[in-house]
Design a protein around this motif. Structure first.
Motif, PDB file in Angstrom:
ATOM      1  N   ILE A 167       0.853  -1.187   0.000  1.00  0.00           N
ATOM      2  CA  ILE A 167       0.000   0.000   0.000  1.00  0.00           C
ATOM      3  C   ILE A 167       0.887   1.234   0.000  1.00  0.00           C
ATOM      4  O   ILE A 167       1.640   1.475   0.954  1.00  0.00           O
ATOM      5  N   LEU A 168       0.799   2.027  -1.055  1.00  0.00           N
ATOM      6  CA  LEU A 168       1.543   3.287  -1.143  1.00  0.00           C
ATOM      7  C   LEU A 168       0.654   4.413  -0.614  1.00  0.00           C
ATOM      8  O   LEU A 168      -0.445   4.638  -1.122  1.00  0.00           O
ATOM      9  N   ASN A 169       1.117   5.110   0.394  1.00  0.00           N
ATOM     10  CA  ASN A 169       0.292   6.140   1.045  1.00  0.00           C
ATOM     11  C   ASN A 169       0.879   7.532   0.863  1.00  0.00           C
ATOM     12  O   ASN A 169       2.092   7.728   0.884  1.00  0.00           O
ATOM     13  N   TYR A 170      -0.039   8.499   0.707  1.00  0.00           N
ATOM     14  CA  TYR A 170       0.388   9.902   0.691  1.00  0.00           C
ATOM     15  C   TYR A 170      -0.764  10.763   1.215  1.00  0.00           C
ATOM     16  O   TYR A 170      -1.751  11.000   0.521  1.00  0.00           O
ATOM     17  N   ASN A 171      -0.663  11.148   2.480  1.00  0.00           N
ATOM     18  CA  ASN A 171      -1.582  12.109   3.091  1.00  0.00           C
ATOM     19  C   ASN A 171      -3.048  11.692   3.106  1.00  0.00           C
ATOM     20  O   ASN A 171      -3.938  12.533   2.952  1.00  0.00           O
ATOM     21  N   VAL A 172      -3.327  10.413   3.300  1.00  0.00           N
ATOM     22  CA  VAL A 172      -4.732   9.982   3.457  1.00  0.00           C
ATOM     23  C   VAL A 172      -4.845   9.122   4.720  1.00  0.00           C
ATOM     24  O   VAL A 172      -5.315   8.001   4.694  1.00  0.00           O
ATOM     25  N   PHE A 203       2.290  -4.564  13.488  1.00  0.00           N
ATOM     26  CA  PHE A 203       2.683  -5.720  12.680  1.00  0.00           C
ATOM     27  C   PHE A 203       2.911  -5.359  11.217  1.00  0.00           C
ATOM     28  O   PHE A 203       3.426  -6.171  10.438  1.00  0.00           O
ATOM     29  N   VAL A 204       2.517  -4.169  10.809  1.00  0.00           N
ATOM     30  CA  VAL A 204       2.693  -3.722   9.424  1.00  0.00           C
ATOM     31  C   VAL A 204       4.139  -3.274   9.214  1.00  0.00           C
ATOM     32  O   VAL A 204       4.718  -2.567  10.053  1.00  0.00           O
ATOM     33  N   LYS A 205       4.718  -3.684   8.107  1.00  0.00           N
ATOM     34  CA  LYS A 205       6.061  -3.203   7.749  1.00  0.00           C
ATOM     35  C   LYS A 205       5.927  -1.818   7.126  1.00  0.00           C
ATOM     36  O   LYS A 205       5.320  -1.663   6.067  1.00  0.00           O
ATOM     37  N   LEU A 206       6.459  -0.815   7.781  1.00  0.00           N
ATOM     38  CA  LEU A 206       6.338   0.571   7.337  1.00  0.00           C
ATOM     39  C   LEU A 206       7.666   1.061   6.772  1.00  0.00           C
ATOM     40  O   LEU A 206       8.706   0.993   7.426  1.00  0.00           O
ATOM     41  N   ILE A 207       7.604   1.561   5.541  1.00  0.00           N
ATOM     42  CA  ILE A 207       8.767   2.165   4.887  1.00  0.00           C
ATOM     43  C   ILE A 207       8.477   3.656   4.749  1.00  0.00           C
ATOM     44  O   ILE A 207       7.491   4.041   4.116  1.00  0.00           O
ATOM     45  N   GLU A 208       9.321   4.494   5.332  1.00  0.00           N
ATOM     46  CA  GLU A 208       9.098   5.934   5.314  1.00  0.00           C
ATOM     47  C   GLU A 208      10.072   6.600   4.336  1.00  0.00           C
ATOM     48  O   GLU A 208      11.261   6.736   4.628  1.00  0.00           O
ATOM     49  N   ASN A 209       9.539   7.008   3.191  1.00  0.00           N
ATOM     50  CA  ASN A 209      10.352   7.755   2.237  1.00  0.00           C
ATOM     51  C   ASN A 209      10.558   9.181   2.737  1.00  0.00           C
ATOM     52  O   ASN A 209       9.649   9.771   3.326  1.00  0.00           O
ATOM     53  N   ARG A 210      11.696   9.741   2.447  1.00  0.00           N
ATOM     54  CA  ARG A 210      11.969  11.129   2.844  1.00  0.00           C
ATOM     55  C   ARG A 210      11.580  12.131   1.773  1.00  0.00           C
ATOM     56  O   ARG A 210      11.768  13.329   1.938  1.00  0.00           O
ATOM     57  N   GLU A 211      11.036  11.620   0.680  1.00  0.00           N
ATOM     58  CA  GLU A 211      10.531  12.480  -0.391  1.00  0.00           C
ATOM     59  C   GLU A 211       9.376  11.776  -1.067  1.00  0.00           C
ATOM     60  O   GLU A 211       9.186  10.567  -0.908  1.00  0.00           O
ATOM     61  N   ASN A 212       8.572  12.549  -1.789  1.00  0.00           N
ATOM     62  CA  ASN A 212       7.490  11.946  -2.570  1.00  0.00           C
ATOM     63  C   ASN A 212       8.096  11.454  -3.876  1.00  0.00           C
ATOM     64  O   ASN A 212       8.302  12.227  -4.812  1.00  0.00           O
ATOM     65  N   SER A 213       8.379  10.162  -3.925  1.00  0.00           N
ATOM     66  CA  SER A 213       9.076   9.600  -5.084  1.00  0.00           C
ATOM     67  C   SER A 213       8.130   9.162  -6.201  1.00  0.00           C
ATOM     68  O   SER A 213       8.584   8.616  -7.206  1.00  0.00           O
ATOM     69  N   GLY A 214       6.817   9.375  -6.017  1.00  0.00           N
ATOM     70  CA  GLY A 214       5.858   8.995  -7.042  1.00  0.00           C
ATOM     71  C   GLY A 214       5.344   7.579  -6.859  1.00  0.00           C
ATOM     72  O   GLY A 214       5.854   6.801  -6.051  1.00  0.00           O
ATOM     73  N   GLY A 217       7.808   4.399  -5.663  1.00  0.00           N
ATOM     74  CA  GLY A 217       7.409   3.995  -4.315  1.00  0.00           C
ATOM     75  C   GLY A 217       7.025   2.532  -4.251  1.00  0.00           C
ATOM     76  O   GLY A 217       7.468   1.789  -3.362  1.00  0.00           O
ATOM     77  N   ASN A 218       6.204   2.088  -5.178  1.00  0.00           N
ATOM     78  CA  ASN A 218       5.802   0.681  -5.197  1.00  0.00           C
ATOM     79  C   ASN A 218       6.980  -0.234  -5.478  1.00  0.00           C
ATOM     80  O   ASN A 218       7.083  -1.321  -4.884  1.00  0.00           O
ATOM     81  N   ASN A 219       7.874   0.162  -6.368  1.00  0.00           N
ATOM     82  CA  ASN A 219       9.045  -0.669  -6.656  1.00  0.00           C
ATOM     83  C   ASN A 219       9.926  -0.853  -5.423  1.00  0.00           C
ATOM     84  O   ASN A 219      10.471  -1.941  -5.186  1.00  0.00           O
ATOM     85  N   ILE A 220      10.062   0.211  -4.625  1.00  0.00           N
ATOM     86  CA  ILE A 220      10.850   0.118  -3.391  1.00  0.00           C
ATOM     87  C   ILE A 220      10.217  -0.899  -2.446  1.00  0.00           C
ATOM     88  O   ILE A 220      10.895  -1.738  -1.855  1.00  0.00           O
ATOM     89  N   ALA A 221       8.894  -0.832  -2.320  1.00  0.00           N
ATOM     90  CA  ALA A 221       8.195  -1.733  -1.411  1.00  0.00           C
ATOM     91  C   ALA A 221       8.237  -3.182  -1.890  1.00  0.00           C
ATOM     92  O   ALA A 221       8.471  -4.104  -1.106  1.00  0.00           O
ATOM     93  N   VAL A 222       8.022  -3.379  -3.187  1.00  0.00           N
ATOM     94  CA  VAL A 222       8.013  -4.742  -3.734  1.00  0.00           C
ATOM     95  C   VAL A 222       9.381  -5.403  -3.571  1.00  0.00           C
ATOM     96  O   VAL A 222       9.470  -6.624  -3.353  1.00  0.00           O
ATOM     97  N   ALA A 223      10.435  -4.620  -3.642  1.00  0.00           N
ATOM     98  CA  ALA A 223      11.777  -5.182  -3.443  1.00  0.00           C
ATOM     99  C   ALA A 223      11.927  -5.800  -2.055  1.00  0.00           C
ATOM    100  O   ALA A 223      12.740  -6.708  -1.851  1.00  0.00           O
ATOM    101  N   GLU A 224      11.118  -5.338  -1.102  1.00  0.00           N
ATOM    102  CA  GLU A 224      11.163  -5.867   0.261  1.00  0.00           C
ATOM    103  C   GLU A 224      10.144  -6.985   0.484  1.00  0.00           C
ATOM    104  O   GLU A 224      10.157  -7.641   1.537  1.00  0.00           O
ATOM    105  N   ALA A 225       9.250  -7.192  -0.494  1.00  0.00           N
ATOM    106  CA  ALA A 225       8.157  -8.153  -0.321  1.00  0.00           C
ATOM    107  C   ALA A 225       8.656  -9.588  -0.369  1.00  0.00           C
ATOM    108  O   ALA A 225       9.513  -9.939  -1.174  1.00  0.00           O
TER     109      ALA A 225
END
Length: 366
Positions: free
Chosen positions: A7-12, A55-66, A70-78
């Protein structure tokens, strides 16, 4: 591990909380992980995830990478065999992932699977199943002719092969995602789902529309239909055309015209306001601090009725209702005049809902 929900999140923040609670229920009997990647939100999304969903794995980007990066970064950890790319402004049914796992086992050369999406008023979202958006097809869509853009020949509740699926909900094997190099990072936002669907098709896999499960997608949160949306969406279409279609002067003129026309048509989206004259609350009881804020009169029920008078606000308490039953009720009432829906997540102090793709949703605290 069988499944990774990304799940990619931005301000919701509040929609994300509702989404995560629905996903938590949907993976209860599955060997699964939930990954939230946050694109530098300015709200308290990350602190909420840490507090309510440790229990959720949270990845905090320091910028809005789009969206794509963003999804590619997360999937690499999946770690899951399957991926579900999911928007934070969605609600999944309890059996959504189970149904898709069973369906996936029966298919060979499985590409991406999408499902039936409805908006916050229970109406089917036609982008759930689409055809390849050639320049001609896209121009016709801008002009209001959408029959060639959407796969309208496929029944809403059916299961069929389809070309293009929507990024709000994409189900696929991680090995397929990796084989086509995931989302194309040339796209910052919009168009990346079309690109990924098309790449998967070209790689020899079969994409499917699976209409036997339904997911709510509150469109106004992640895809607000304004001039900025139009500029980004048709800019993304330019990238897609340059990659996959032979170009000439006429082609470029058509694309330019489509972008300008879309920006003009979406320049001033109309605000949707629906005046509710009564409230129906499906609950065992709510706090007085919420009741005093609701349209009067307020009627309390514990069993879903599949009907409501016009100009009603319908509130579903997730503490006593199944999401699948809520979705069925929304769909049954979606054609009635001026019915709006609000949702009370489990163990929460707010209700929320979204009535239009042109406006942000409403969050009411109590």
């Amino acid at each position: 591990m069988k499944l990774s929900v990304v799940i990619l999140n931005y301000n919701v923040r509040y929609f994300l909380e509702l989404c995560l609670k629905s996903v938590e229920d949907a993976v209860a009997n599955i060997d699964a992980e939930i990954i939230v990647i946050d694109n530098n939100s300015s709200d308290d999304s990350c602190s909420m995830v840490k507090q309510l969903f440790p229990f959720v794995k949270l990845i905090e980007n320091r910028e809005n990478s789009g969206f794509s990066k963003g999804n590619n970064i997360a999937v690499a950890e999946a770690k899951g065999e399957y991926l579900c790319i999911l928007n934070p402004d969605t609600v999944v049914a309890e059996d959504t992932f189970t149904k898709l796992l069973n369906f996936s086992k029966s298919k060979t050369n499985l590409g991406i699977v999408g499902c039936q999406l409805i908006d916050g008023r229970g109406r089917f979202l036609p982008e759930s199943k689409r055809n390849i958006p050639t320049p001609k097809v896209s121009l016709k869509k801008v002009l209001g002719k959408t029959n060639d853009y959407y796969a309208n020949d496929i029944g809403i509740g059916s299961i069929r092969k389809v070309d293009i699926l929507v990024g709000a909900f994409m189900w696929l094997k991680k090995e397929v995602y990796t084989a086509v190099s995931g989302f194309d990072e040339s796209y910052f936002m919009y168009g990346e789902d079309i690109e990924l669907s098309y790449k998967v098709l070209k790689a020899g896999y079969h994409n499917y529309y699976f209409g036997e499960t339904t997911v709510i997608h509150f469109k106004g949160e992640s895809t607000l239909k304004d001039a900025t949306y139009a500029k980004r969406f048709y800019g993304a279409m330019q990238i897609f055309y340059k990659k996959h279609f032979k170009q000439n002067i006429l082609f470029n003129i058509v694309v330019w015209f489509g972008i300008k026309l879309a920006q003009f048509l979406n320049k001033m989206p109309q605000k949707v306001e629906i005046a509710s004259k009564r409230t129906i609350v499906y609950t065992n009881g709510i706090e007085e601090s919420l009741e005093v804020q609701l349209p009067k009169p307020v009627h309390f029920k514990t069993t879903i009725q599949n009907k409501a008078e016009h100009h009603s606000m319908v509130i579903y308490d997730f503490n006593i209702l199944k999401i699948s039953d809520i979705i069925c009720d929304m769909k049954a009432m979606s054609k009635q005049e001026n019915i709006v829906f609000r949702f009370l997540p489990k163990s929460s102090k707010f209700i929320l809902g979204s009535d239009s793709a042109t406006n942000r949703g409403e969050v009411l605290h109590f």
